[in-house]
Design a protein around this motif. Sequence first.
Motif, PDB file in Angstrom:
ATOM      1  N   TYR A 126     -10.767  76.250  75.529  1.00 47.20           N
ATOM      2  CA  TYR A 126     -12.011  76.897  75.911  1.00 47.20           C
ATOM      3  C   TYR A 126     -11.832  78.405  75.801  1.00 47.20           C
ATOM      4  CZ  TYR A 126     -10.066  78.120  80.528  1.00 47.20           C
ATOM      5  OH  TYR A 126      -9.291  78.641  81.540  1.00 47.20           O
ATOM      6  N   ASN A 134     -21.591  72.418  76.039  1.00 52.78           N
ATOM      7  CA  ASN A 134     -20.360  73.162  75.813  1.00 52.78           C
ATOM      8  C   ASN A 134     -20.114  74.206  76.877  1.00 52.78           C
ATOM      9  OD1 ASN A 134     -19.534  71.834  73.461  1.00 52.78           O
ATOM     10  ND2 ASN A 134     -20.945  73.041  72.214  1.00 52.78           N
ATOM     11  N   LEU A 160     -18.918  75.395  80.211  1.00 56.08           N
ATOM     12  CA  LEU A 160     -17.957  74.897  81.201  1.00 56.08           C
ATOM     13  C   LEU A 160     -17.995  75.693  82.495  1.00 56.08           C
ATOM     14  CD1 LEU A 160     -14.871  74.353  78.882  1.00 56.08           C
ATOM     15  CD2 LEU A 160     -16.481  72.640  79.710  1.00 56.08           C
ATOM     16  N   LYS A 201     -16.602  75.496  75.561  1.00 50.37           N
ATOM     17  CA  LYS A 201     -15.650  74.602  74.916  1.00 50.37           C
ATOM     18  C   LYS A 201     -15.348  75.096  73.514  1.00 50.37           C
ATOM     19  CE  LYS A 201     -17.016  70.099  76.400  1.00 50.37           C
ATOM     20  NZ  LYS A 201     -17.449  68.777  76.043  1.00 50.37           N
ATOM     21  N   TYR A 208     -13.235  73.668  69.883  1.00 52.71           N
ATOM     22  CA  TYR A 208     -12.914  72.400  69.238  1.00 52.71           C
ATOM     23  C   TYR A 208     -11.816  72.617  68.209  1.00 52.71           C
ATOM     24  CZ  TYR A 208     -17.116  70.646  71.453  1.00 52.71           C
ATOM     25  OH  TYR A 208     -18.055  70.276  72.398  1.00 52.71           O
TER      26      TYR A 208
END
Lengths: 428, 535
Positions: free
Chosen positions: B112, B169, B171, B223, B225
Amino acid sequence: MKTLEDYEREIYHCCRCSACKFIAQPAISSQRFSNICPSIEDRNFHVYSGGGKLAMAYALLKGKVEYTDEMLDAIYRCTMGGACDIQCRVNMGDMIDVNEILHALRVKCVEGGQILPEHQLMVDNMRKEDNPFGKPKAARGDWAEGLGLKDASREKVDVLFHAGCRFSYDEDLKDIVRADAAILKEAGVDLGISGKDEACCGLRAFDTGFRGEMEKYAEDISTRVKSAGATKLVTPCADCFSAFKYYYPWIGVDLGVEILHITEYFDRLISEGKIELRKEFPLTVTYHDPCHLGRLGEPYEVWEGQWKKVLGQMCVSDPAKPLRTGVEGVYEPPRNIIKKIPGLKLVEMERTRENTWCCGAGGGALEAFEAFSHRTAMERIAEAKSTGAEVLVTACPWCERNFRDAIKESGEEFKVYDIAELLMEVRK
Amino acid sequence: MSLKREAYEALKNVVGPENISEDPAVIQSYMLQVAFGSTLTKFIPAALEAVTLPKSTEEVQAIVKICSRYKVKFKAHSTGWGIQGIPLREGSILLDLRRMDKIIKIDEKNMYAVIDPYVTARELQVEAMKKGLTCHVIGAGSQHSVLASATSGWGMGVTANTMSHNSRNLLGFEWVTPTGEIVTTGPVEDGKLGDAGPSLRGVIRGYSGHVGGLGVFTKCAVKLYPWPGQAVPEVVGLNPRYGWKIPENIKIYMLKFPSWEKLSDACYKLNEEEITYILWSYSPNNLILAVTPTNNDYQWAWEQLEEVGQIEANRYPLQLMIVADSRKELEYKEKVLGDILGETGAEDCLPQFFTKETRELMYALFITQYAHGMIFRATSEFGSSYGTYITWDDNMKAAKSCAGVRSKYIEEGKFTNDGFENMWGGPEEQYTYGHNEGLFLPNPADPESMKASLEYIGESDQEVLKQKLMGSLTIPLVVEPGPLVPKDLISKVSNYYIWSKKITDVFDPENLSEGTAYLELTELTEDMARALGAL
């Protein structure tokens, strides 16, 4: 030349995407060096960006604003480096000529009497002594003393060598222009200079909204080129190169000869074996692309068409407008020279070629906003240092002067070379 | 209604004199905006009185408290693209968050990042890629603010199949409430974890965000990836069409199908197998816009293709990307893909356009979304209609039914002829649902075209609701559900906006923080209402 009013359709086409604030997105290599607009980096309000100035221009056209000090600050705190213009192409193609509009906005300001005193002084100097510094015209050719160069006012020459104002009068940079001319002469080039008859290219005046001055200088050099019988006009100054290649065609002046920046000519002569690189010069360098050699060094094609609608509502140019993207500027010749010098290692910065970060000296910014101009220069020096290079190399006297002054003022240490100084080192 | 001097001086004391302006030229520069076809003009009448440039959360808080004290309406924006970033109510001030631009942290292990408002998608992406990670980039493109889409607006882009929607996404965040409190959740602070289960995330943004109407978000954690490509992609091509060299472990497919149904089938099968990194449908006109650098080039290409029936033949396009960490994995995915494409009748889309060079262009474009502004090139505006967020089959139904509605505007010459559907959408999270919206190209310089634009948006919303498909929820455009959207439409989307307004009413009892989705006609000047097509 079009007026600001003529650009209303283009201005309205701006979609506020902010591409004008960054280097080409896929070419971004770090957040640190992702920005391309010195003006908005300095002042942060949207009005300082290319798109912001377009919106402000639209408001001016619609009578929503009148001139204020803040408005003039936003208009003139800009190096006119052309970055916003070519970044806009990614999304807008040929729909908006940002550089042309920003010039038209400044012309409107000047015609309306909205002139910064520093710019007025510069233009007054040009009118008196044919250079922006106000130094005696009679002394213009003194830099060439003892070189035995032909006087192009009296003799026919193949190459008219145009030193430019900065090289003609800047004592610190004199050795560079002397070296340029001496190397060409030694390479067997039939060159001459106009000496005291040489005058400014006029670009600084044009960039600050004084359109007529550059028209006058364009006519002057056109006459001198013809009377010298030259087939080439060569200059070591990127500003002058841009004036001849890009801006003069814009105002309808075709000099009718091959226009070369000194680096293009050096590169050619090295390839032909006419310039020998005799020694090694072990050094790690990084190269700064001057705005006026690169994205504003592209050949300019005049478009006198109209806009029309096709497929219902899509806007197209008729005839099709040439698309200026900055890619046709002079990028490889200076790099070729560097790569051919034995021992030199070239490491590139992140913002190169048409994505170069401006040195901060252009567009009247140095004259009117010295602190901003120097901050812009130091941003470039920071980027140069980040490559691990020992020195920064460039090919424009205005870049060199501004980098050197900014570094000195900052107390930092970093060396700035001109391409000619590298050649001087390896030809001893 | 002008800003009280006292209030202005108080704001100036917070940010410093060089970071506040009430100059008309500065203000007007913010007013040339795009509105996705939902206004009659791009040059919005200025309602705001001053622009501030805060540098920190503390400065934002101080500004919000001053606004609360003096009852000054306010709105914050990051990169500021789109009318939803500009305050439209008279007497407002704008917080331009450009000076808050730090990537505070990229946590590789936990995948993140913690970022400031003015961190653009591309800036976060480029730094994350160096660590083998990447972020979701929404359709607004590489220059947009990740924080804005994650905390306050809508947000999906072509990597949604892998990276979901930015609402999911988010957080954690640091939030200056409309009354000036600071609330922090999730890993914005070191040592704190992300949300699990019911959380404030639903309150502060729900599906489509409050679009600035819930105070100011000053940080967020998003987030990241896994990024299977190069840490520093090799740039190829030239301005204005840069590409990236495609590495061996990544494959791009530009496909077409014989029907919407076959395209849907393929999407369902592909997502059952979970083999795609990108799965998206750009209509042919958008692909041609992407590949052509000017409108003249587009016109030439379009007319050539139309003449030989190639627009019709490529009517059901799908673009996809597969990635792999090993040769075996790639072979497996290619085999599965091949089987599915064979079963569903897929063929290459516009092969004459998708050479090696244009594929490299599409690769860079898919990952960065860098040239998404090109859709504005045609007329300087694009409209977005119906906007569905449902199962993929139903997305296709919506596209089909609205194509019929919009074709009349194209025949009348009020919109650009951009094909049958001009769809933009794709599935999410390797699942059966996803987003779709119907783009169209009105011309803001033509009043008749913009009137048609407003009509069509309303008609397409009604059309999808008639088909019992969920619409109007996906894009909280200006004045939805204000003057332009009928109240009966809101009831058909579960009264979403009314519930959202109840939330903002709790946190902003004085209604000072402006959320574009909740404007009422009574809050606007006549000029503004006219510009928005409400009068």
